[in-house]
Design an enzyme around this catalytic site. Structure first.
Site, mmCIF file in Angstrom:
data_model
loop_
_atom_site.group_PDB
_atom_site.id
_atom_site.type_symbol
_atom_site.label_atom_id
_atom_site.label_comp_id
_atom_site.label_asym_id
_atom_site.label_seq_id
_atom_site.Cartn_x
_atom_site.Cartn_y
_atom_site.Cartn_z
ATOM 1 N N ASP A 1 0.922 -1.265 0.129
ATOM 2 C CA ASP A 1 -0.065 -0.075 -0.080
ATOM 3 C C ASP A 1 0.967 1.273 -0.004
ATOM 4 O O ASP A 1 1.722 1.475 0.899
ATOM 5 C CB ASP A 1 -0.905 -0.046 1.261
ATOM 6 C CG ASP A 1 -2.031 1.165 1.077
ATOM 7 O OD1 ASP A 1 -1.557 2.187 1.899
ATOM 8 O OD2 ASP A 1 -3.035 0.877 0.426
ATOM 9 N N THR B 1 -3.442 5.836 -4.005
ATOM 10 C CA THR B 1 -2.402 6.744 -3.315
ATOM 11 C C THR B 1 -1.156 6.383 -4.037
ATOM 12 O O THR B 1 -0.391 7.314 -4.140
ATOM 13 C CB THR B 1 -2.226 6.109 -1.922
ATOM 14 O OG1 THR B 1 -2.177 4.534 -1.921
ATOM 15 C CG2 THR B 1 -3.437 6.176 -0.893
ATOM 16 N N THR B 2 -0.870 5.033 -4.659
ATOM 17 C CA THR B 2 0.212 4.925 -5.622
ATOM 18 C C THR B 2 0.340 5.692 -6.848
ATOM 19 O O THR B 2 1.379 6.352 -7.233
ATOM 20 C CB THR B 2 0.659 3.438 -5.558
ATOM 21 O OG1 THR B 2 0.558 2.930 -4.267
ATOM 22 C CG2 THR B 2 1.846 3.164 -6.304
ATOM 23 N N ASP C 1 -9.663 0.292 2.164
ATOM 24 C CA ASP C 1 -9.720 0.626 0.614
ATOM 25 C C ASP C 1 -10.832 0.585 -0.030
ATOM 26 O O ASP C 1 -11.434 1.566 -0.783
ATOM 27 C CB ASP C 1 -8.329 0.346 -0.068
ATOM 28 C CG ASP C 1 -6.946 0.703 0.455
ATOM 29 O OD1 ASP C 1 -7.193 1.873 1.144
ATOM 30 O OD2 ASP C 1 -6.179 0.367 -0.097
#
Length: 558
Positions: free
Chosen positions: A63, A96-97, A402
């Protein structure tokens, strides 16, 4: 100006000072370094990162937000990049990545423009114009409406979200838990998609609690229609199982009133001491009598319960829990229909909750847990996770969070877009076509945005081990043809497929937020032309002192 004039130093001469092109290139290098850290964690073939945190704990995850949260960096631009991941996680919970990788690619694309002498203001203007055009094309070309009651399509969206996580083997179960939990707290069963879009967002942070209990198997995990508390009854002889309990929630103590601050009482006679004890006992008995008059089966309070009050409630056949968290008390109120009572003398029959179907105290592992479950119309629920180790449970919790955030985004905006890099490639193609309408020096950075968007499909191809050049060439050729805007990369096999037909889709809100966050952060870093880090000396105790005097010699901090 006088010939004999001496230079005037506004800041400390030992300060570290960078300005102009040097500052911008240093910021770009720092952003690229942060993006390279999480680049290999994008996609279903993502690699894992093992991180040793500050207290010696070990975190194993893919994550992006969890990785960057544990990294300690010193460069201010790198800190700003890490903040992007936290912002994306708070807003939509996923991507997020993607936002870090995309922001790093945008800053890297601006580097040749800066070296060629293009002013940063021109680059920023072109980037913001490209962002507006990309959002328009995202809505026009890529957005697909989704019915909130179509559980199959919702499962596809969650599977695409969870397919890049460690919990990919259990994504069907995690997706079903997330969907059941959000439907419970939203109360949207049988609601049409048009009605759903007009409702306010679901507060998953306060209404859905994830309780992790090591032990057992993942198959033992369940969504509880109610609240689970890590508490046992205050008296061993109180009932531990009650069907259809009448529930009273308190945020006041069941004990004698104590002073607001330190209170000293001097007693000179034994009779006075006994009178003081009798008054305290009478106060507790009076509180319990008012509570017993409501005929509850279960009493839960945020404050304490004295031994005398626990005994009196036990004799009246009432079970009690004490010192629960305020958030748990509020979730109990939503789940059972009870109202939190602040003063016992103002409690009425309307404050009693009757919506719970069962109160049961169970021993799981080495601790006792109180289940207030089988609620008729729960507006709060608990996801009970079981597993073999704490590390596995922590990763499942991150993946479940998530999935919950993606469903929250879909609850407010039911549109989806193709995944697998198809959306980024379609936007890249659209921006290249629009760049012909841009005049002047802004055309180059505008086209650089289009090329930077290809970093997502390129990274997916790299992480799944295929020939990147050949795959991207074929993907560009397909998107150049009409009717192939949904073609993307299957991150598992590395093949080109129609992402909508394959069920690989992302939430529209997640993709739009990632674009906005990445472009706006890149523009912010490009507009920085001066970095001034003042040097401070440290005293003998390790504290930070004032700036040194002229004759003091100080080493700059790292």
């Amino acid at each position: 100006m006088l010939k004999s004039a001496t230079p005037v130093y506004v800041v400390n001469t030992k300060s570290q000072h960078k300005r102009g092109r040097e500052t911008q290139l240093a910021n770009i290098a720092a952003a690229k370094a942060v993006a390279d850290v999480v680049r290999t964690t994008l996609g279903p073939r993502a690699m894992l990162k093992l991180i040793l945190d500050a207290v010696g704990g070990v975190v194993i995850t893919s994550d992006g937000n969890a990785i960057l949260r544990e990294i300690d960096v010193g460069h201010p631009a790198a800190k700003a990049m890490i903040e992007l991941s936290r912002t994306q996680d708070e807003e939509v919970g996923d991507g997020t990545t993607t936002v870090i990788v995309l922001a790093g690619a945008l800053l890297q694309a601006a580097e040749p423009c800066l070296e060629a002498g293009v002013h940063p203001t021109v680059i920023v203007g072109a980037y913001l114009r490209a962002l507006q055009d990309a959002l328009q094309e995202l809505e026009r070309r890529c957005a697909i409406s989704l019915d909130w009651n179509d559980e199959t399509r919702l499962q596809h969206v969650l599977s695409a979200c969870l397919g890049t996580k460690v919990a990919v083997l259990y994504r069907d179960r995690v997706a079903s838990w997330a969907l059941e939990a959000v439907r419970l707290v939203a109360g949207a069963d049988g609601t049409s998609s048009t009605a759903v879009a007009s409702l306010r967002p679901v507060d998953i942070k306060n209404l859905i609690r994830i309780e992790k209990i090591p032990g057992g198997e993942l198959d033992d995990s369940v969504v509880v229609r109610g609240v689970v508390l890590n508490k046992d009854v205050v008296h061993p002889q109180m009932r531990r199982r009650i069907e259809r309990p009448r529930l009273v929630l308190l945020d006041c103590p069941l004990e004698y009133r104590k002073g607001e601050s330190q209170v000293n009482v001097e007693v000179s006679r034994e009779a006075d001491w006994e009178a003081l004890l009798r008054s305290e006992e009478a106060s507790v008995r009076r509180q319990c009598e008012m509570l017993i008059a409501l005929r509850p089966d279960l009493v839960i309070t945020e404050k304490g319960i004295s031994d005398l009050a626990a005994y009196l409630l036990m004799k009246a056949g009432i079970s009690a829990l004490r010192r629960v968290r305020k958030t748990d008390n509020e979730r109990l109120a939503r789940a059972t229909g009870a109202r939190i009572v602040s003063r016992l003398d103002e409690a009425t029959e309307e404050d009693v909750g009757t919506g719970a179907g069962l109160f049961d105290v169970r021993r799981l592992g080495e601790e006792y847990y109180s289940f207030i479950e089988q609620c008729e119309e729960p507006r709060a629920c608990t996801v009970l996770l079981r597993g073999g180790s704490k590390d596995a449970l922590n990763e499942i919790e991150r993946n479940l969070h998530d999935a919950l955030c993606v469903l929250r985004s879909l609850y407010g905006d039911t549109r989806v877009v193709p995944g697998g890099g198809a959306t980024e490639m379609a936007l890249s193609r659209a921006l290249i076509e629009r760049s012909a309408l841009i005049e002047g020096a802004a055309q180059w950075p505008y086209r650089q945005v289009a090329e930077a968007l290809e970093v997502i499909p390129r990274t997916l191809a790299e992480n799944c081990g295929t020939s990147v050049v050949r795959l991207l060439t074929r993907l560009r050729a397909l998107h150049a043809e009409a009717g192939h805007s949904n073609m993307g990369i299957d991150g598992v096999t590395g093949a080109l497929e129609d992402m909508v037909e394959a069920g690989i889709v992302d939430a529209f809100a997640v993709k739009a937020q990632a674009l906005k966050t990445a472009v706006e952060s890149a523009c912010m870093l490009l507009r920085i032309d001066d970095i001034l880090s003042a040097v401070r000396r440290r005293d003998d105790q390790g504290g930070v002192g004032a700036a040194p005097h002229k004759n003091e010699e100080t080493l700059p901090d790292d």
